[in-house]
Design a protein around this motif. Sequence first.
Motif, short mmCIF file in Angstrom:
data_model
loop_
_atom_site.label_atom_id
_atom_site.label_comp_id
_atom_site.label_asym_id
_atom_site.label_seq_id
_atom_site.Cartn_x
_atom_site.Cartn_y
_atom_site.Cartn_z
N LEU A 118 0.82 -1.21 0.00
CA LEU A 118 0.00 0.00 0.00
C LEU A 118 0.86 1.26 0.00
CD1 LEU A 118 -3.01 -0.82 2.36
CD2 LEU A 118 -3.03 -0.55 -0.12
N ALA A 124 2.18 1.59 -3.47
CA ALA A 124 1.13 2.08 -4.37
C ALA A 124 0.93 3.58 -4.18
CB ALA A 124 -0.17 1.34 -4.09
N ASP A 180 0.32 -14.39 -6.09
CA ASP A 180 0.17 -13.42 -5.01
C ASP A 180 1.43 -12.57 -4.87
OD1 ASP A 180 0.60 -12.96 -1.80
OD2 ASP A 180 -1.47 -12.68 -2.48
N ALA A 187 3.00 -6.59 -6.00
CA ALA A 187 1.72 -6.95 -5.40
C ALA A 187 0.58 -6.29 -6.16
CB ALA A 187 1.70 -6.53 -3.93
N ALA A 188 -0.58 -6.88 -6.04
CA ALA A 188 -1.74 -6.42 -6.81
C ALA A 188 -2.05 -4.93 -6.60
CB ALA A 188 -2.96 -7.27 -6.47
N PRO A 189 -2.02 -4.39 -5.36
CA PRO A 189 -2.30 -2.96 -5.21
C PRO A 189 -1.34 -2.08 -5.99
CG PRO A 189 -2.43 -4.05 -3.08
CD PRO A 189 -1.84 -5.05 -4.04
N LEU A 211 -2.23 -2.30 -9.73
CA LEU A 211 -3.42 -1.49 -9.98
C LEU A 211 -3.06 -0.01 -9.98
CD1 LEU A 211 -6.44 -1.23 -10.42
CD2 LEU A 211 -6.76 -1.35 -7.94
N LEU A 271 -6.97 -8.31 -12.33
CA LEU A 271 -7.06 -7.77 -10.97
C LEU A 271 -8.50 -7.68 -10.46
CD1 LEU A 271 -4.44 -4.89 -11.28
CD2 LEU A 271 -4.16 -7.02 -10.01
N ALA A 311 -11.51 -5.19 -8.37
CA ALA A 311 -10.41 -4.29 -8.04
C ALA A 311 -10.67 -3.42 -6.82
CB ALA A 311 -10.11 -3.39 -9.25
N LEU A 331 -8.64 -3.74 -3.60
CA LEU A 331 -7.22 -3.39 -3.69
C LEU A 331 -6.96 -1.92 -3.37
CD1 LEU A 331 -6.31 -5.35 -6.94
CD2 LEU A 331 -6.07 -6.09 -4.56
N VAL A 332 -8.01 -1.10 -3.39
CA VAL A 332 -7.84 0.32 -3.05
C VAL A 332 -8.54 0.67 -1.75
CG1 VAL A 332 -7.53 1.06 -5.44
CG2 VAL A 332 -9.83 0.99 -4.46
N ARG A 371 -6.48 2.79 0.46
CA ARG A 371 -5.86 3.97 -0.14
C ARG A 371 -6.62 5.23 0.25
NH1 ARG A 371 -3.60 3.26 -5.14
NH2 ARG A 371 -3.21 5.51 -5.01
#
Length: 756
Positions: free
Chosen positions: A159, A162, A193, A212-214, A217, A241, A244, A247-248, A251
């Motif tokens: 995070l 990101a 992952d 990582a996915a975040p 994205l 993703l 999604a 994943l946020v 944020r």
Amino acid sequence: MDLVQIFADLDAQPWAEREHAYGGAEDVPDQLRALASDDPEQAEEALYELYGNIVHQGSVYEATAYAVPYLARLAAAGIRPGDLLPLLGCIAESEDERSDTPGACRAAVTAQLPLVLPLIESPDTSVRQAAVWTAARTGATELVLPALRRCWEGELDPLVRAEALAGAVWLNPAGAGEFERSVLAAGTRGGGDGAKAAEAADEIDAAEVVEAAPVRLAALLACVDADLPWTGTHHDAFVALLPAAPLVAGRFDQEQTEPLRYVVEGLLERDTDEAREAAFTLVDAGLRHEDADAREEAVAAAEHACQASRAAAARLALPLTVLLGDPSTASGALSLVKQLGEHAAPAAPALRAIAVSGAEPADRALAALVVTAPEQAAPLLAADLASRPRALDEAAKTNAGGWQGAAGEGDAGAFPYVPELLDAIRTRLADSDIPWNESIHLGLVLARWGQRAAPAVPDLLAALDRYPFVALRALPAICPPEERDRVAAALRAADLTDQSPLEVGSALRRLTGETETLVRAVTDALVSGGRDVAEAARLAAELDSSQAPALLPYLRAALSDAARKPSGSESGSASRASERKRDNPRLDADTEIARALWRLTGSADEALPIIAGVLESADGDWTRWQNVRAARAAGALGEQGRPLAPLLERKLAHRDHAAAAAVALLAVDPKNQDLTRLAEAALTSAETNSDPYTALEALRAVGAENLTESQLRRLTSLAERDAHVFIPGFSQDPGRADARFRHEARALLRTAGDAP
């Protein structure tokens, strides 16, 4: 830094003289001190109060800038930094500064960067993330970007990474390509992952680590922000993703809480065929996704696409219709189907099947069918009227003319008249516990049918004691001539003491032409000086001049103090005091009184200074509709309103007021108008979505033949471009409102002959 140092000069500030959202900021010092309280509830309450008064719904104020140093000192001292840093970020990113020194609040946060930037290296992950976001929101690229790059190079938490990526691109969009290459290229070489990849970093070459996915994205969202090409690689990476939104979830950027919708919106704003197709392809993939949450995100993105793009409905109709056939996805798609307009026709069989199923979404399906295929919906609504409030609501919305909007039998806009639905409404009116909104919707459907609904007259009279609001309005609309005297007598005999006398008087006048009751109600309302003054004046204006002797004294007495006193007759301070008392309802009331005085006397002598005063007073963003109504009243005077032309010309500079002012100028002083200038003001109003319908009215009055080639091209763009024109007041049905605008704009262009 201890609390003595943090608050050293706090009480020396003139807080009472500084403004926040609720006036003087004398409460701010105690709230700042409470942030450091040992009582968590007290500190939380103080934080809540500060969000309400110094960053009220995103707006910042004079007092906000002065509070910033104390917030930054507290955060730097380790006092609630995870809460206070986001508050500072919200202050820094605000675009709505309500003070005499624009930019002061962001500058205040920027000045505290020496305290904020070190927190990017805090041992607390949440503090590091908040510090990264807040620092970026200052826009201080030279100071912040190097710190974010160092964070990116050394940070392991997804995070925070990101946030660092997003902040770096926020400050330097040209750098987005670097992140695209490093993050997305690695992502296409592997999967799985991101956390596991990080754990195995010592076994994998750094260039091969899959973020990582975040972070992936964040890189994709940055590509949209930086206007980088959206390719098949981006499409595949984003679809991988979905869903999604989780994943946020951690944020800070509130504009990106729906990532799929955010990407679709950004692509559509590029306004190219390639970007549009990329957006639609992405939505299509989401709608067909195996994950239910992903499909839900795609439905939301599709809804935005249909509201923003005229091409979206045709492109997305098929995949949305497919969703209706699956019980697990039908519910989510129902709210969107009615926005497909003419392209929703293939969905009618699926909607009908759901509507008759008796399952939970049956009412919503029938509501969509009302819009999509009303002739099929009407018998189904009749069959189960009491259980279909949403469908009834949609049927009532077809009554564009309100309680007096009776439609002819061939009116395609009216909800279809079917005897069985009339019977169902009559039966429903006999119930004693109909919800308020439903009773209004029943009445509106009847009113739209006009005298075809005459069999319901006895039912409305029988329901007069239960639903008087509806009966008083619907009866004049549906009552046949031979029944009007009898119905009026029933109204006079009924106990309507709880109803507005204006409504009772208006109903009797509509039924029989009798005005005595209405005149008495109007004068009483004018004397009371309450919220009914504007409506009383409006009704007075509908009466003929024979009623003038009874009404004129009351109309004059009901004017506000500011309207009764000619401009310049008061001292400056007294005049300002009068204007402060004249809020928006009073401005509207004065406008309606001016209109009534003119209609009843035939002379504009009294109306002119009143309307002029309203136009002078209604000079800001919060008096938009007061300006429009006053301009309408000025235009109604015709050439008697010529003295108002200079005031109206000033209004052309404000996009919210320009279209109505242009219409009025063409009415009050048609021979002395610069038609090109008026057309320019109207087009600007339409292009900025300020008042598009009135803009078309102004352009029709100017005449398409008088538009320049450039203006014709701009009008053609409004009619034919992909982006919807948004009409204020039609947020619930923007597609239908835009379709009407487009139809009328095309009709106007056809009169130009050689339009481009």
